[in-house]
Design a protein around this motif. Structure first.
Motif, mmCIF file in Angstrom:
data_model
loop_
_atom_site.group_PDB
_atom_site.id
_atom_site.type_symbol
_atom_site.label_atom_id
_atom_site.label_comp_id
_atom_site.label_asym_id
_atom_site.label_seq_id
_atom_site.Cartn_x
_atom_site.Cartn_y
_atom_site.Cartn_z
ATOM 1 N N VAL A 1 0.856 -1.186 0.000
ATOM 2 C CA VAL A 1 0.000 0.000 0.000
ATOM 3 C C VAL A 1 0.890 1.232 0.000
ATOM 4 O O VAL A 1 0.661 2.185 -0.733
ATOM 5 N N ARG A 2 1.907 1.181 0.832
ATOM 6 C CA ARG A 2 2.921 2.243 0.884
ATOM 7 C C ARG A 2 4.256 1.526 0.974
ATOM 8 O O ARG A 2 4.554 0.885 1.971
ATOM 9 N N GLN A 3 5.032 1.618 -0.092
ATOM 10 C CA GLN A 3 6.313 0.928 -0.107
ATOM 11 C C GLN A 3 7.227 1.471 0.980
ATOM 12 O O GLN A 3 7.036 2.597 1.438
ATOM 13 N N PRO A 4 8.212 0.679 1.418
ATOM 14 C CA PRO A 4 9.112 1.166 2.468
ATOM 15 C C PRO A 4 9.803 2.458 2.031
ATOM 16 O O PRO A 4 10.364 2.531 0.942
ATOM 17 N N GLU A 5 9.692 3.471 2.870
ATOM 18 C CA GLU A 5 10.322 4.754 2.562
ATOM 19 C C GLU A 5 10.891 5.359 3.834
ATOM 20 O O GLU A 5 10.357 5.180 4.910
ATOM 21 N N THR A 6 11.985 6.062 3.657
ATOM 22 C CA THR A 6 12.705 6.644 4.777
ATOM 23 C C THR A 6 12.504 8.155 4.793
ATOM 24 O O THR A 6 12.513 8.798 3.746
ATOM 25 N N GLY A 7 12.328 8.716 5.981
ATOM 26 C CA GLY A 7 12.160 10.158 6.128
ATOM 27 C C GLY A 7 12.609 10.594 7.511
ATOM 28 O O GLY A 7 13.171 9.820 8.281
ATOM 29 N N LEU A 8 12.348 11.839 7.819
ATOM 30 C CA LEU A 8 12.731 12.413 9.106
ATOM 31 C C LEU A 8 11.496 12.732 9.938
ATOM 32 O O LEU A 8 10.461 13.119 9.403
ATOM 33 N N VAL A 9 11.621 12.552 11.237
ATOM 34 C CA VAL A 9 10.559 12.873 12.176
ATOM 35 C C VAL A 9 11.158 13.761 13.271
ATOM 36 O O VAL A 9 12.253 13.500 13.755
ATOM 37 N N MET A 10 10.448 14.807 13.630
ATOM 38 C CA MET A 10 10.909 15.697 14.697
ATOM 39 C C MET A 10 10.605 15.063 16.045
ATOM 40 O O MET A 10 9.483 14.646 16.309
ATOM 41 N N VAL A 11 11.613 15.012 16.893
ATOM 42 C CA VAL A 11 11.448 14.486 18.246
ATOM 43 C C VAL A 11 11.255 15.672 19.180
ATOM 44 O O VAL A 11 12.020 16.634 19.141
ATOM 45 N N ARG A 12 10.234 15.580 20.013
ATOM 46 C CA ARG A 12 9.947 16.665 20.953
ATOM 47 C C ARG A 12 10.208 16.193 22.369
ATOM 48 O O ARG A 12 10.055 15.021 22.681
ATOM 49 N N GLY A 13 10.584 17.109 23.210
ATOM 50 C CA GLY A 13 10.821 16.815 24.615
ATOM 51 C C GLY A 13 10.110 17.843 25.472
ATOM 52 O O GLY A 13 9.520 18.800 24.966
ATOM 53 N N ARG A 14 10.163 17.646 26.788
ATOM 54 C CA ARG A 14 9.590 18.604 27.739
ATOM 55 C C ARG A 14 10.612 18.876 28.820
ATOM 56 O O ARG A 14 11.236 17.955 29.331
ATOM 57 N N MET A 15 10.754 20.113 29.176
ATOM 58 C CA MET A 15 11.678 20.502 30.241
ATOM 59 C C MET A 15 11.257 19.820 31.536
ATOM 60 O O MET A 15 10.116 19.966 31.969
#
Length: 137
Positions: free
Chosen positions: A27-41
């Protein structure tokens, strides 16, 4: 999915090779991308952007209609594909017990053992400053 995501590509591939995999469509072939990681103080404070990580995703549909999806850290397209197929097979009542017993449980046990080993190695190097004796004057 968390267990598959935390497993190494080699471990997932080893488990996948032992499966009788029905035909499936991408349905969606394997693909690589970037994801933003969020944190909390302090864990509960204001959110902030920590940085980006590489993620690979894939979605498959078995010939019987079940749809499986997977996200994993890194660039292993094969791991994402294998994990998506395993997810789809888990959704079938006929193969759910097989997936849980032969794939998920052994991978989870290996991950728990690795965590315990790291915990023990870390504990062995701990220094407890409160038990050190100081001279009395």
């Amino acid at each position: 999915m968390a267990t598959l995501a935390a497993a190494t590509p080699e471990a997932v591939a080893g488990k996948y090779e032992n499966l009788a995999v029905p035909s499936f469509d991408l349905v969606r072939q394997p693909e690589t991308g970037l994801v933003m990681v969020r944190g909390r103080m302090g864990g509960t404070g204001s959110p902030f952007n920590l940085g980006e990580i590489t993620v690979t995703r894939c979605v498959v549909r078995l010939e019987t209609g079940e749809t499986g999806s997977a996200y994993s850290l890194g660039r292993s397209k094969k791991k994402a594909l294998h994990s998506a197929v395993i997810d789809a097979l888990w959704q079938r009542l006929e193969t759910r017990a097989l997936i849980e017993n032969d794939i998920i449980a052994p991978l989870a046990a290996a991950q728990q053992t690795a965590k315990e080993t790291v915990r023990q190695e870390t504990a062995a190097t701990k220094v407890d400053f409160f038990t050190m004796v100081r001279g009395d004057d």
